[in-house]
Enzyme design. Sequence first.
Site, short mmCIF file in Angstrom:
data_model
loop_
_atom_site.label_atom_id
_atom_site.label_comp_id
_atom_site.label_asym_id
_atom_site.label_seq_id
_atom_site.Cartn_x
_atom_site.Cartn_y
_atom_site.Cartn_z
N LYS A 251 28.73 -14.79 -16.30
CA LYS A 251 28.50 -16.08 -15.65
C LYS A 251 28.50 -15.95 -14.14
O LYS A 251 27.62 -16.49 -13.45
CB LYS A 251 29.55 -17.10 -16.08
CG LYS A 251 29.19 -18.53 -15.67
CD LYS A 251 30.38 -19.41 -15.44
CE LYS A 251 31.00 -19.14 -14.08
NZ LYS A 251 32.02 -20.14 -13.70
N ASP A 270 28.31 -21.84 -18.46
CA ASP A 270 29.75 -22.12 -18.48
C ASP A 270 30.01 -23.08 -19.64
O ASP A 270 29.14 -23.32 -20.48
CB ASP A 270 30.21 -22.69 -17.14
CG ASP A 270 29.64 -24.08 -16.88
OD1 ASP A 270 28.70 -24.49 -17.60
OD2 ASP A 270 30.14 -24.77 -15.98
#
Length: 349
Positions: A251, A270
């Site tokens: 991420k 996320d």
Amino acid sequence: MKLRDAPSACPSLWRCLPCPPAELRLDLVLSSAQSFRWWESSPGAWTGVLGERVWTLRQDRDRLWYTVYGEEDEHEEEERDGCSAKAAKLDGAEADGILRDYFQLDVGLSALYRTWEAADPLFCKVAKDFPGVRVLRLDPIECLFSFICTSNNHISRITAMIERLCQAFGRRLCCLNGRTFHAFPSLSALTGTDAEDRLRALGFGYRAKFVSGSARAIAEGLGAEGLSQLRTAPYAEARKVLCALPGVGAKVADCVCLLSLDKAEAVPVDTHIWHIARQRYGVAAGGKSLTPRAYQEIGDFFRRLWGPRAGWAQAVLFCADLRKSQQRASSRDQAWDSRSQDSHGNGPR
């Protein structure tokens, strides 16, 4: 002079760019966790650090207004009674170029929205309430170390951590309306032998090791210039290089790729985007946790749906979901305050 009055009160210190709200909404972009260095200094005016200078930005119909503050010298720091920086004498073409690059204004956002709306009915529903959400182009060093701080964290705390980081390790720029501004730390400032201990003292916790470790790894490897040169590398290669750094997972790597390395296809996933993918798009990826495989499947799904600038479309959905979450939290807080007042006999009678 109040910042909100500045464009009309002191036009010689302000410049403007043509920029309709459909192409940029400052209030949405600067509060959507792309950068953590802007604050709403007065209603509709945003002040922050960009390119090692302090700027104030605001919008007026189809124009983006800005002013830039000068850097203090040592004598000014010692002798200035108040805390009000002077406007800088910055070349207009240079300043315009900095803003155009930062907001990537050469990318036609309205046309992209139309493309995404045609491909995705769910995007169409969101777009009408969240126009002008575009992706920033951040300095790679600032972007990397900012997003290392985002793991298991929330926006207000991330913002405070980065502010402390800049105050402790960055060069002082100026003081404005009672607030001191610092440049983002250089790579060399974060590689000192005591950097990790200092970061822990600033409340970085386990992230202190990742910040100092990544700083050393970059300094001893590709260097700050090499990190910037990843802008010309393929997305998969840039992502692989980033994921080899301490504290950088998929991420964080995708955030850096999207927001500073020109990889418009990077889709940071996320918990917000994971839930959107599962609940609104029916993507059957992951069970109770976001596994690496599920992460990849979700990114690939959105890349097929939205095309080569999928990361930009993701930014619109993320902004919308974030804003709605903040509104729900604000409503809960107001309800709690009301109940608290009632329980103490302070509520309406």
